[in-house]
Every structure is written in structure tokens, then in C-alpha cells.
Write a protein that holds these residues in place. Structure first.
Motif, PDB file in Angstrom:
ATOM      1  N   SER A  16      33.345  44.732  42.642  1.00  0.00           N
ATOM      2  CA  SER A  16      34.814  44.926  42.692  1.00  0.00           C
ATOM      3  C   SER A  16      35.565  45.586  43.663  1.00  0.00           C
ATOM      4  O   SER A  16      36.789  45.672  43.817  1.00  0.00           O
ATOM      5  CB  SER A  16      35.201  45.505  41.185  1.00  0.00           C
ATOM      6  OG  SER A  16      34.588  46.783  41.097  1.00  0.00           O
ATOM      7  N   GLU A  45      37.043  46.850  47.117  1.00  0.00           N
ATOM      8  CA  GLU A  45      37.842  46.481  48.219  1.00  0.00           C
ATOM      9  C   GLU A  45      37.463  47.004  49.501  1.00  0.00           C
ATOM     10  O   GLU A  45      37.052  48.273  49.497  1.00  0.00           O
ATOM     11  CB  GLU A  45      39.099  46.468  47.775  1.00  0.00           C
ATOM     12  CG  GLU A  45      39.581  45.984  46.453  1.00  0.00           C
ATOM     13  CD  GLU A  45      41.059  46.068  45.998  1.00  0.00           C
ATOM     14  OE1 GLU A  45      41.993  46.662  46.972  1.00  0.00           O
ATOM     15  OE2 GLU A  45      41.172  46.317  44.736  1.00  0.00           O
ATOM     16  N   ALA A  60      42.371  39.347  38.479  1.00  0.00           N
ATOM     17  CA  ALA A  60      41.767  40.606  37.750  1.00  0.00           C
ATOM     18  C   ALA A  60      42.900  40.980  36.613  1.00  0.00           C
ATOM     19  O   ALA A  60      44.003  40.916  37.038  1.00  0.00           O
ATOM     20  CB  ALA A  60      41.532  41.936  38.277  1.00  0.00           C
ATOM     21  N   TYR A 112      42.807  42.941  48.427  1.00  0.00           N
ATOM     22  CA  TYR A 112      43.732  42.895  47.353  1.00  0.00           C
ATOM     23  C   TYR A 112      44.778  42.107  47.934  1.00  0.00           C
ATOM     24  O   TYR A 112      45.213  42.193  49.237  1.00  0.00           O
ATOM     25  CB  TYR A 112      44.385  44.032  47.133  1.00  0.00           C
ATOM     26  CG  TYR A 112      45.738  44.197  46.272  1.00  0.00           C
ATOM     27  CD1 TYR A 112      45.713  43.888  44.744  1.00  0.00           C
ATOM     28  CD2 TYR A 112      46.860  44.349  47.001  1.00  0.00           C
ATOM     29  CE1 TYR A 112      46.806  43.984  44.259  1.00  0.00           C
ATOM     30  CE2 TYR A 112      48.099  44.394  46.324  1.00  0.00           C
ATOM     31  CZ  TYR A 112      48.065  44.132  44.925  1.00  0.00           C
ATOM     32  OH  TYR A 112      49.289  44.009  44.072  1.00  0.00           O
ATOM     33  N   LEU A 148      37.044  38.773  46.579  1.00  0.00           N
ATOM     34  CA  LEU A 148      35.662  39.549  46.331  1.00  0.00           C
ATOM     35  C   LEU A 148      34.500  38.719  46.282  1.00  0.00           C
ATOM     36  O   LEU A 148      34.433  37.566  46.388  1.00  0.00           O
ATOM     37  CB  LEU A 148      35.750  39.982  44.857  1.00  0.00           C
ATOM     38  CG  LEU A 148      36.977  40.920  44.601  1.00  0.00           C
ATOM     39  CD1 LEU A 148      37.032  41.381  42.803  1.00  0.00           C
ATOM     40  CD2 LEU A 148      37.222  42.369  45.267  1.00  0.00           C
ATOM     41  N   TYR A 179      36.801  53.728  36.858  1.00  0.00           N
ATOM     42  CA  TYR A 179      35.588  53.499  37.215  1.00  0.00           C
ATOM     43  C   TYR A 179      34.855  54.713  36.633  1.00  0.00           C
ATOM     44  O   TYR A 179      33.596  54.849  36.979  1.00  0.00           O
ATOM     45  CB  TYR A 179      35.276  53.603  38.567  1.00  0.00           C
ATOM     46  CG  TYR A 179      35.860  52.208  39.344  1.00  0.00           C
ATOM     47  CD1 TYR A 179      35.376  51.236  39.238  1.00  0.00           C
ATOM     48  CD2 TYR A 179      36.885  52.387  40.290  1.00  0.00           C
ATOM     49  CE1 TYR A 179      35.664  49.838  39.630  1.00  0.00           C
ATOM     50  CE2 TYR A 179      37.337  51.234  40.909  1.00  0.00           C
ATOM     51  CZ  TYR A 179      36.967  50.033  40.509  1.00  0.00           C
ATOM     52  OH  TYR A 179      37.214  48.716  41.223  1.00  0.00           O
ATOM     53  N   GLU A 207      30.461  38.164  45.313  1.00  0.00           N
ATOM     54  CA  GLU A 207      29.486  38.196  44.260  1.00  0.00           C
ATOM     55  C   GLU A 207      27.910  38.124  44.865  1.00  0.00           C
ATOM     56  O   GLU A 207      27.566  37.857  45.682  1.00  0.00           O
ATOM     57  CB  GLU A 207      29.600  36.789  43.403  1.00  0.00           C
ATOM     58  CG  GLU A 207      31.035  36.797  42.786  1.00  0.00           C
ATOM     59  CD  GLU A 207      31.604  35.360  42.423  1.00  0.00           C
ATOM     60  OE1 GLU A 207      30.927  35.313  41.074  1.00  0.00           O
ATOM     61  OE2 GLU A 207      31.998  34.588  42.772  1.00  0.00           O
ATOM     62  N   LYS A 253      31.323  38.733  35.170  1.00  0.00           N
ATOM     63  CA  LYS A 253      32.334  37.818  35.211  1.00  0.00           C
ATOM     64  C   LYS A 253      32.797  37.173  33.982  1.00  0.00           C
ATOM     65  O   LYS A 253      31.959  36.966  33.037  1.00  0.00           O
ATOM     66  CB  LYS A 253      31.930  36.440  36.303  1.00  0.00           C
ATOM     67  CG  LYS A 253      33.012  35.490  36.407  1.00  0.00           C
ATOM     68  CD  LYS A 253      32.238  34.274  37.226  1.00  0.00           C
ATOM     69  CE  LYS A 253      31.547  34.302  38.171  1.00  0.00           C
ATOM     70  NZ  LYS A 253      31.340  33.137  39.052  1.00  0.00           N
ATOM     71  N   TYR A 262      37.433  39.875  34.856  1.00  0.00           N
ATOM     72  CA  TYR A 262      37.626  39.255  36.179  1.00  0.00           C
ATOM     73  C   TYR A 262      37.368  37.627  35.725  1.00  0.00           C
ATOM     74  O   TYR A 262      36.426  37.571  35.262  1.00  0.00           O
ATOM     75  CB  TYR A 262      36.731  39.774  37.311  1.00  0.00           C
ATOM     76  CG  TYR A 262      37.056  41.138  37.673  1.00  0.00           C
ATOM     77  CD1 TYR A 262      37.651  41.411  38.961  1.00  0.00           C
ATOM     78  CD2 TYR A 262      36.442  42.461  36.981  1.00  0.00           C
ATOM     79  CE1 TYR A 262      37.849  42.720  39.256  1.00  0.00           C
ATOM     80  CE2 TYR A 262      36.555  43.639  37.202  1.00  0.00           C
ATOM     81  CZ  TYR A 262      37.383  43.727  38.262  1.00  0.00           C
ATOM     82  OH  TYR A 262      37.434  45.081  38.766  1.00  0.00           O
TER      83      TYR A 262
END
Length: 408
Positions: A282, A284, A329, A246, A262, A117, A264, A406, A338
Motif C-alpha cells: 500500500s 506510495e 481503496a 495516488y 500500486l 498503519y 503486488e 486484496k 483494496y
């Protein structure tokens, strides 16, 4: 066996899969330049105390359940708090009672997360030498809690403290039990037959059936009948929340895939454009949608998207989740890509209709996913307040979350 859709040119034609072959998530081949051998040292002057589970009233007068932890660690520049079930710590296939292996694995995950990240690894650390922390409510069972000293590069120093405690399951309330049974979730022309079972009283459920049923496209879609979600009960407003999570990792034609659930968002105003304005969030552990079951209509619920602030380029854009779905992923070079399993998932709002005569969990037991090092890392409780709090409407208000394009 599932029939899997093509994930990208990288994956070629994916036809079948071998489930439950796991890898360690986040392996981005980061060079290891840290060569100092570390010896563990249990600090006599460091104390780590589990105070107990308690109710906490937030600024918006919402009551939440938290785990209260008290820390004293003089001389610690940085540290992390980590939990692990006692049985998993003893498991020879996981950590086999090896504290150093557990500490180093968690530190490696954090370095990889920071690299993925573009963040500083110290952003994941605590610095207060004396502090009381409120952590997300933890699950029932025997637990070990560790305070792990860290250096500024993201490696363990060897200093640590630990404690152990046991959490019992609560007696389920009538409000918690209202959600258990068989339902149909519908949005537009898409319908999923789902089953909700007790995972832990007054805390969580197992939800089976998302992205299954006759609505799945037979040519391009994937029936996700091998998977299940955990949804969460809110003791304050009695809603059930779908959260980003996850699920596990498996190998497909030499490519390691992380399976996730996840949310969107649909943003067309960002300067950094995405196809059709759809961005995957992304992160969690955040709330994606709230299911609300009125007291006077116990067989008819509504599901609406939660609020989110999406970080897109240098912009933080407040919005609301538009979809939620299973997502794969995988690493494409040094980048995480993804890909969705089904394109025709329903957008919010959704309706949930209980099937007649299904106000119980009388279904056969299923086999939960096996515990892995990766799942232990992803299940770490978060510091309460670090990810924001639910507002009076039940939606989650939090700092900007990572948004990614995506893959096509």
C-alpha cells in the motif's frame, strides 16, 4: 463514462461513476480531542534555506538529483517540512493564502496516516535543531517551503518558518527523449497500447494506456482510458521507473474511493496467509518496476519488478514485485479495503515494443488531473534515504513496506 466492476458487497452493484468528485483521503473519523486554539508565530530565530538542486553520490556510487535544504530551529521538539506550489497556495478553492489551514490540514493527514498503519505520529516528524536535508527532486515551478513546529500528539504548535524559490525546467537530454512515443507493453496474453509523453524534462513522463485495449475482459474488467500515470526517468542508469502513486478520489454510490497505482507481491511462505499468496503493497512513492532500453535496441525495452521488503504481520519478507495495477481503496468501517479494476494484469517480466514511426510526442495535449488538498499531501517530497536507495541493479532497497490483503 467508465463501466466499473463491483468493488465489494459494501458497494452493492456499481454501474456508473461521476469522476473528479474529490474528498480528503484518509478520513477515518478520528475523534478530535485537541481543543487548544493555536496562533501562528513566525519565528525570527528559525531559518529555512533552499540551497539548491545538486548531484549526490550514494554509497553504491549511484548519482541522484536532490534538493538541498538547510534548517535551523532552536527549541523545536518536533517539526515537519512541507512544500506547496505558490499558485496552489493562493488558489481560493485550496488554501487561499491561509498558512494555518495548510499546516493544520497536513497535520491531520499525518495523524490519520499514523492511525491507519498503527504507528506513532512522531515517527513522521524531524527533531534535529540544525540539519541539512536532501529531499527528492521537486518539479519545476514557483514553490513555498515551510518548517512547521509540531507537538507530540501530532498538532501544530503555531511556530513556523518559510522560504520561497523557483525551479526551472531543464533542457531534455537525448537519453530522456528516447522513451517518448507509442509503445505496446506485453506480458503473457495481455497487451496494452501505451503512449509516453514529456511531463518534465529529464525527470518524468506521462504514460497513457495502462489497462486499456483488447485484453480487458469485457464482462468483468474496466477500461482505464480516463487515467494516466507518471513514470520517472533515472539520470544515472537512464531507465524509466514505474512508481506507486495516488491518482485522485471520487464518489461512487455514496462511497468515497481513492484511485491508486500500486504493486503486488506473491508470498506463500508468510505465517499470516493471503488468498493465493498475493499481497498489495500500500505504500506510495516507491519503485514498482524498472524499464530498461538498451542502446543497441532503441525500440525494444524490458520491464522487471523491483525488490521490496514486505511487512506481513510480525515478519519482514524480502521479495520482488510480481504485478502492478490500478487499485481502488475505500473505507469499510474503520478498515481500508483494496480492490482491483482488472484481474488479468500481466506479471513481470514485460516487454515494451515501440510502434514504428513514433519517436515524438506529437499527440494532442490532455487535461491533467486537478490539484486537490489530498494530491498536495501525497506529492510531498520525501527525505532522501528515508525510503532506501536503488541498488546497482536499479531496484529499490528499502525498509519493510505495508502489505494488505486484496478484497474479494
Amino acid at each position: 463514462m467508465k463501466k466499473w466492476m463491483t468493488l465489494a458487497a459494501l458497494l452493492l452493484a456499481v454501474a456508473g461513476c461521476t469522476k473528479h468528485t474529490y474528498r480528503e483521503r484518509g478520513n477515518t473519523d478520528i475523534p478530535e480531542s485537541h481543543t487548544v486554539e493555536v496562533t501562528l508565530h513566525k519565528r525570527a530565530d528559525w531559518t529555512l534555506q533552499y540551497v539548491g538542486r545538486e548531484d549526490y553520490i550514494e554509497d553504491n556510487n549511484r548519482k541522484i538529483r536532490v534538493e538541498h535544504v538547510k534548517v535551523t530551529c532552536p527549541g523545536a521538539d518536533y517539526y515537519i517540512l512541507r512544500t506547496i506550489a505558490a499558485a496552489d497556495f493562493r488558489n481560493a478553492d485550496l488554501y487561499n493564502n491561509d498558512r494555518k489551514a495548510f499546516f493544520e490540514q497536513e497535520a491531520e493527514y499525518l495523524r490519520q496516516d499514523a492511525a491507519t498503519y498503527g504507528e506513532k505520529v512522531t515517527d513522521y516528524f524531524y527533531i534535529e535543531e540544525m540539519h541539512d536535508y536532501l529531499l527528492d527532486r521537486m518539479r519545476m515551478g514557483d514553490w513555498m517551503l515551510f518548517l512547521i513546529g509540531m507537538d507530540k500528539e501530532g498538532y501544530i504548535t503555531g511556530d513556523y518558518a518559510e522560504t520561497s524559490f523557483t525551479l526551472a525546467e531543464e533542457t531534455p537530454t537525448e537519453e530522456y527523449l528516447r522513451w517518448i512515443g507509442d509503445w505496446e507493453i506485453k506480458g503473457g496474453s495481455v497487451t496494452y497500447p501505451v503512449r509516453i509523453e514529456q511531463s518534465e524534462a529529464n525527470c518524468a513522463y506521462f504514460l497513457h494506456g495502462w489497462e486499456t485495449g483488447e485484453s480487458i475482459n469485457a464482462q468483468t474488467g474496466t477500461v482505464m482510458d480516463q487515467e494516466y500515470l507518471e513514470t520517472y526517468f533515472d539520470v544515472d542508469n537512464l531507465n524509466m521507473y514505474f512508481t506507486a502513486q495516488y491518482l485522485g478520489t471520487y464518489e461512487e454510490k455514496g462511497v468515497n474511493l481513492d484511485e491508486l497505482f500500486l504493486g503486488e507481491v506473491n508470498i506463500t511462505t508468510a505465517r499470516n496467509k493471503a488468498d493465493n499468496g498475493i499481497w498489495i503493497i500500500s505504500d506510495e512513492g516507491i519503485d514498482l518496476a524498472a524499464a530498461v532500453l538498451p542502446a543497441d535496441k532503441p525500440d525494444q525495452a524490458t520491464v522487471t519488478g523491483c525488490e521490496i521488503t514486505a511487512a506481513i504481520g510480525d515478519e519482514d519478507i524480502p521479495t520482488t514485485f510480481a504485478f502492478m495495477q490500478y487499485i481502488a481503496a475505500y473505507m469499510n468501517g474503520n478498515n481500508v479495503e483494496y480492490k482491483t479494476y482488472n484481474d488479468n494484469v500481466p506479471g513481470f517480466p514485460l516487454t515494451m515494443t515501440r510502434k514504428p514511426g513514433t519517436r515524438s510526442a506529437s499527440h494532442p495535449a490532455f487535461q491533467p488531473r486537478p490539484v486537490t488538498r489530498a494530491s498536495i499531501h501525497h506529492a510531498q517530497p520525501r527525505l532522501r534515504g528515508a525510503y532506501g536507495t536503488r541498488g546497482s541493479s536499479g531496484t529499490l532497497i528499502r525498509p519493510a513496506a505495508h502489505a494488505v490483503r486484496k478484497a474479494r
